[in-house]
Motif scaffolding. Structure first.
Motif, short mmCIF file in Angstrom:
data_model
loop_
_atom_site.label_atom_id
_atom_site.label_comp_id
_atom_site.label_asym_id
_atom_site.label_seq_id
_atom_site.Cartn_x
_atom_site.Cartn_y
_atom_site.Cartn_z
N MET A 157 0.83 -1.17 0.00
CA MET A 157 0.00 0.00 0.00
C MET A 157 0.88 1.24 0.00
N LYS A 158 0.53 2.18 -0.87
CA LYS A 158 1.21 3.47 -0.90
C LYS A 158 0.15 4.55 -0.80
N VAL A 159 0.37 5.51 0.07
CA VAL A 159 -0.57 6.59 0.29
C VAL A 159 -0.07 7.83 -0.43
N LEU A 160 -0.97 8.47 -1.16
CA LEU A 160 -0.66 9.69 -1.88
C LEU A 160 -1.63 10.77 -1.42
N ILE A 161 -1.12 11.97 -1.20
CA ILE A 161 -1.99 13.07 -0.80
C ILE A 161 -1.84 14.22 -1.78
N ASP A 162 -2.92 14.97 -1.93
CA ASP A 162 -2.92 16.16 -2.77
C ASP A 162 -3.16 17.35 -1.84
N GLU A 163 -2.09 18.02 -1.46
CA GLU A 163 -2.19 19.14 -0.53
C GLU A 163 -3.06 20.26 -1.09
N ALA A 172 -8.71 14.19 -0.92
CA ALA A 172 -7.30 14.54 -1.09
C ALA A 172 -6.37 13.36 -0.87
N ILE A 173 -6.91 12.20 -0.48
CA ILE A 173 -6.08 11.03 -0.19
C ILE A 173 -6.37 9.94 -1.21
N ARG A 174 -5.31 9.44 -1.81
CA ARG A 174 -5.43 8.30 -2.73
C ARG A 174 -4.57 7.17 -2.22
N ILE A 175 -5.01 5.95 -2.51
CA ILE A 175 -4.26 4.77 -2.10
C ILE A 175 -3.93 3.94 -3.34
N VAL A 207 -6.23 3.52 7.19
CA VAL A 207 -5.86 4.40 6.09
C VAL A 207 -6.97 4.43 5.04
N ARG A 208 -7.55 3.29 4.74
CA ARG A 208 -8.67 3.26 3.78
C ARG A 208 -9.84 4.08 4.32
N LEU A 249 2.78 11.16 7.34
CA LEU A 249 3.85 10.68 8.21
C LEU A 249 4.48 9.39 7.70
N ASN A 250 3.69 8.60 6.95
CA ASN A 250 4.17 7.30 6.49
C ASN A 250 3.48 6.97 5.17
N GLU A 251 4.19 7.05 4.07
CA GLU A 251 3.56 6.80 2.77
C GLU A 251 3.39 5.31 2.47
N ASN A 252 4.05 4.46 3.23
CA ASN A 252 3.93 3.01 3.07
C ASN A 252 3.58 2.37 4.41
N PRO A 253 2.35 2.58 4.89
CA PRO A 253 1.97 2.04 6.20
C PRO A 253 1.91 0.52 6.21
N SER A 254 2.06 -0.04 7.39
CA SER A 254 2.02 -1.50 7.56
C SER A 254 0.62 -2.03 7.33
N ALA A 255 0.53 -3.33 7.15
CA ALA A 255 -0.76 -3.98 6.91
C ALA A 255 -1.74 -3.77 8.06
#
Length: 64
Positions: A1-7, A59-62, A48-49, A36-42
């Motif tokens: 999982m990678k988290v992307l944000i659009d400020e 503003a948050i994409r996964i 995160v979802r 804080l963490n673009e690759n959070p743990s499982a």
């Protein structure tokens, strides 16, 4: 999982921080999301979802 944000989209509602405080924070000066963490743990994946789902500005994409 990678988290992307659009400020640019962020409206500083803080819902992401409430949903997943280990992954998101807000800037003191304007409340804009800070990743804080673009690759959070499982273990954090559901939180995160949920954070992405409750973001009023979408503003948050996964990326899985």
């Amino acid at each position: 999982m990678k988290v992307l944000i659009d400020e640019e989209k962020c409206v500083a509602a803080g819902q992401c921080v409430n949903a997943s405080p280990d992954v998101f924070d807000q800037r003191e000066e304007d409340g804009i999301v800070v990743l804080l963490n673009e690759n959070p743990s499982a273990e954090l994946a559901d939180d995160v979802r949920n954070a992405a789902a409750v973001c009023p500005a979408l503003a948050i994409r996964i990326a899985e």
